[in-house]
Structures are given as C-alpha cells and as structure tokens.
Design an enzyme around this catalytic site. Structure first.
Site, PDB file in Angstrom:
ATOM      1  N   LYS A  94      25.803  -4.430  -1.012  1.00 48.91           N
ATOM      2  CA  LYS A  94      27.277  -4.456  -1.025  1.00 48.91           C
ATOM      3  C   LYS A  94      27.861  -3.753   0.187  1.00 48.91           C
ATOM      4  CE  LYS A  94      27.115  -3.761  -6.043  1.00 48.91           C
ATOM      5  NZ  LYS A  94      27.268  -2.655  -7.008  1.00 48.91           N
ATOM      6  N   ARG A 127       0.805  -1.222   0.000  1.00 49.26           N
ATOM      7  CA  ARG A 127       0.000   0.000   0.000  1.00 49.26           C
ATOM      8  C   ARG A 127       0.839   1.274   0.000  1.00 49.26           C
ATOM      9  NH1 ARG A 127      -2.875  -3.616   1.635  1.00 49.26           N
ATOM     10  NH2 ARG A 127      -1.181  -4.102   3.035  1.00 49.26           N
ATOM     11  N   THR A 128       1.835   1.335   0.856  1.00 48.09           N
ATOM     12  CA  THR A 128       2.591   2.577   0.988  1.00 48.09           C
ATOM     13  C   THR A 128       3.289   2.919  -0.331  1.00 48.09           C
ATOM     14  OG1 THR A 128       2.926   2.053   3.307  1.00 48.09           O
ATOM     15  CG2 THR A 128       4.299   3.783   2.405  1.00 48.09           C
ATOM     16  N   HIS A 172       5.346   5.600  11.350  1.00 49.77           N
ATOM     17  CA  HIS A 172       4.782   5.485  10.005  1.00 49.77           C
ATOM     18  C   HIS A 172       3.812   6.669   9.863  1.00 49.77           C
ATOM     19  CE1 HIS A 172       3.579   3.944   6.297  1.00 49.77           C
ATOM     20  NE2 HIS A 172       3.073   2.777   6.611  1.00 49.77           N
ATOM     21  N   ARG A 211      11.562   3.737   3.197  1.00 46.27           N
ATOM     22  CA  ARG A 211      10.990   2.737   4.089  1.00 46.27           C
ATOM     23  C   ARG A 211      12.083   1.728   4.385  1.00 46.27           C
ATOM     24  NH1 ARG A 211       5.618   0.643   4.571  1.00 46.27           N
ATOM     25  NH2 ARG A 211       5.568  -1.323   5.658  1.00 46.27           N
TER      26      ARG A 211
END
Lengths: 304, 150
Positions: free
Chosen positions: A81, A52-53, A130, A102
């Site tokens: 890496k 969703r985000t 959030h 995120r």
C-alpha cells in the site's frame, strides 16, 4: 567481546577478532540450547522470496526456544500500500526483540538499522550484502579445513554480480590466503575488489580456465550465474552455461579439495558430484543454522 | 604588468585553481540562474600550480559552507577568496569532509535512497582521484560518476 545490541549489516562492519569470536560461538551453538532465547521474538521481514535464509533463521530461533513472526512476501504487507521500510521497522521493533530483514532494495537493511532501537540483521539486500551467508561460508571453511590461514581458494562463476563472493573475499582477506578468480572476462571480479585485496597483501590470480588452477586449490567456491542481476537478458543467455562441473573435474583436483556453493544451483554443478567426498554444499547450508543461532544469541546478549 | 583576464570584483567571491575541465560543472552546481549579479568565468588559464586552471568570480554573493563543500568534491585544490571593497578579506582552502551528508545523489536505481525519503550519506574513501561510497547501498563512485545535488 560484547555484541549485545549490535546490528549485522555488512562485512565491512566486522574486525578479524569479531569474526573469530562469531565462529567460536557458532561452534558452541552446534550443541542443543533449547531455552537460551526463551521469551524472545524474532521479526522475520522478508520482502522477497528466500528459502535457506528464512528457514534457517526460523530454525535457529526455534532451536533456541524463541518465537518467530513475520512475512515472506511483500504482497501480503502494507508495503504494497506504499508503507516505507522505515515505518515498517518502527512498527516491527515494538512487536519483537530482534529483526531480520531481506529486501531486493540495496541499503534497506542499513536504513532499517537506523530506524530500529533493537538489533537488525541483514538477510540480504539486493546485490549488496549478505553477511550471514559470508559468516556461514567462513564457518564451513574453518570447520572442514580446521584453519583458514594458508588456504588456496578458487571462486568460480558470476564474480561480477555475486555478492557472496565479494563479501567472502573481503572477510577472508583478514587471513593470509591465496585467491583465484575463475570467470569469463565479462563476469570477472570487479577490479576495485582485486585492488583492495592486493593492497592487503592477498595473492590474486584471474583466469577463465578452471582446470588451469584447480589442481592447486583447497576450496572451490562455485556460484550461480544470476539471471536476475543481468541488465540485458541476451548477456545472460551468453554466459548461463559458461561452467558446468561434472565428474571429469575429479581428474584435475587435489584429493582434499572441497566444493562449496551458496545454493540454489541451476546446473553449474552436476548432481553426480554430490556423492563425492568433495561436495560440501549441503553441509554448508546446514551450517547456516549454527551461525544464525550464534548471531541471534550474540546480538541479544545471550550467548553464555 | 600581469594581464587580467577577468575584471576584478568589488564585493563577492573568487574561486581559483579549479581544474579547467570542471569549471562548468562547478558553475552548474552553484545554481547561477538564481544569482542576481554578474558572474565572470575563465578557463584554460596558465597556472604555476596546475596544468590549466579555471577561475570564477561571483559579484555580491558569498558562498555557504555547503557550497564550499560541493566545490571541494570537484576541485579539492581550489581556493575561495572573499572580496570586500576590492580587497581579499579571507582566503579559504576548500576541504572535503570525511562524510558528505545531503550533498550527493546515489544514482543506483535500486538504492533505498532512490525509493524512500532518506538524506543521502557518502563516505569519502579518497580525495584524489575522488572516490566516495554510498552509506546505504555501498556503491563506490568516481569523480565523473558523482551526481551533486543542486
């Protein structure tokens, strides 16, 4: 109010007037504005999976005429890496006008904001914050109830680890509301949040029995028992089926009660409730686009 | 005459009014193994100001501001006296700053400060009982949970 250049990292960064202003702009963003962010680029840096985000940020940017670059899997990046968040941001800020990050690592969005000279929006940092979810939850409540003041809001499920509950409760505490925390003792709302809410004059009630409080509620905010946050898998097994709401709930609620859920759900709300007038969780998810459109426009100074 | 539990020092630092239970923690954060001269300490002493206090006397060594800040985390009511030629030259009431930069470790294993080289920052929410919040992961720690850098 000027949001241009501001970062959106934590519920703690907002005043009540900030929140009211964002909700106002989000309402305006329900209209089509296909050229508003023409020529702007969003760097969507998703270091962990999200449905969703990520999709709603991309949708928001496209609907405002902007473009999106980024990744949705850490494995395809140089982070694999050993590149640091700091260096990744220093690179991304030169390719874009605004960054959404995120990450499962808590505090990475705050560090990204310190590294970047362009605005950074937190799309979720582990169990911490959030803020865009909190804003779309708040927007949904106001849109559906036409007010926030005076509402009785129940939070159900994993209130111990659930970041959306913590952030939303703090944001709601700017208004005079009543809150009921419904969870098994082991997953109850952390005591320091209850204390903070009570210090702000919020009436808080704790119970493990949803039917004890459901007849009084205007909003029931349900959350998933999050397997990934449990340090001990056996503990998760004990609580994963603690609440499973089904059609029998309807005998214990007001006609006006609305059920919210940040999604994904894994059985805590039976699909038979989806078609009732109480279920608003898909509408809630859809509101994410208007709210994220508002935030992108605001931090880029283009809301008008 | 008042009984002297620890001998007076000629030059150095005296840290007084430490809560007894925190005396050893304070000695540890000062890295005493790196001091060249004797350190005397006493605890469970009677005190008018507090239930029971500890005292640390450090010979021929003066504390830095960062060391004084660290003491303030555990003993916000401590006094630090600078002694020269057996006389108290200066008495400093320790003071906890609003923000502790590079002083504490965040023990949250999924905090960004545990993954990358980042200078830790904590906001002091309350002095007594101590409550500090990590600037990055926003986790709140009490006095018995904080880990002070050595």
């Amino acid at each position: 109010m000027n949001f241009k250049g501001r970062d959106v990292i934590s519920v703690r960064d907002f005043s009540k007037s900030d929140l009211i202003y964002i909700l106002k702009i989000a309402k305006e963003m329900e209209k089509e504005k296909p050229k508003l962010l023409d020529g702007k680029i969003l760097a969507a840096l998703f270091f962990e999976p999200s449905t969703r985000t990520r999709l709603s940020f991309e949708s928001a940017m496209f609907r405002l005429g902007g473009k999106v670059l980024g990744f949705s899997d850490e494995k395809v990046t140089s982070v694999k890496k050993g590149e640091t968040v700091w260096d990744t941001i220093k690179m991304a800020e030169r390719y874009s006008d605004v960054i959404v990050i995120r990450s499962p690592v808590e505090g990475s969005a705050r560090l990204a904001a310190e590294a970047a000279s362009i605005p950074v929006i937190n799309g979720g940092d582990g169990a911490n914050q959030h803020p865009t979810q909190m804003l779309l939850d708040l927007y949904t409540i106001q849109k559906i109830k036409k007010k926030i003041e005076g509402l009785k809001i129940g939070f159900l499920g994993d209130l111990k680890y659930g970041r959306t509950v913590h952030s939303l409760a703090i944001a709601l505490s700017f208004w005079k509301v009543e809150m009921c925390f419904i969870a098994p003792d082991a997953l109850q709302m952390p005591e320091h949040y209850i204390k903070e809410l009570r210090e702000k004059g919020i009436k808080c009630h704790k119970t493990s029995d949803v039917f004890e409080v459901s007849p009084k509620l205007d909003i029931l905010y349900v959350t998933r028992i999050q397997q990934e946050r449990f340090p001990d898998p056996l503990e998760y097994e004990k609580y994963k089926n603690a609440y499973r709401l089904d059609i029998t709930l309807l005998d214990h609620i007001k006609k006006e009660l609305k059920i919210m859920h940040p999604l994904p759900r894994v059985g805590e709300i039976n699909a038979e409730l989806d078609d009732t007038e109480h279920a608003i969780y898909f509408e809630q998810a859809a509101n994410g686009v208007a709210v994220r459109k508002a935030l992108l426009a605001l931090v880029l100074g283009k809301e008008k | 005459m008042k009984e002297r539990r620890i001998p007076a020092i000629k030059d150095g630092t005296v840290i007084d009014h430490i809560p007894s239970r925190d005396t050893f923690r304070i000695i540890r954060i000062l890295n005493p193994q790196e001091f060249k001269y004797p350190i005397n300490l006493a605890l469970n002493l009677d005190s008018k100001k507090m239930d029971s206090k500890g005292v640390i006397k450090i010979n021929s060594r003066f504390l830095t501001q960062s060391e004084v800040n660290k003491i303030a985390i555990l003993a916000p009511n401590a006094t630090v006296s600078i002694i020269k030629n057996y006389k108290v030259m200066e008495k400093i009431q320790v003071k906890l700053p609003e923000e502790l930069v590079g002083v504490l470790n965040c023990t949250n294993p999924v905090c960004i400060t545990s993954k990358e080289i980042v200078i830790s920052k904590f906001k002091v929410l309350r002095e007594e009982p101590l409550e500090v919040k990590c600037h990055y992961c926003e986790r709140v720690y009490g006095k018995d949970e904080v880990e002070i850098k050595r």
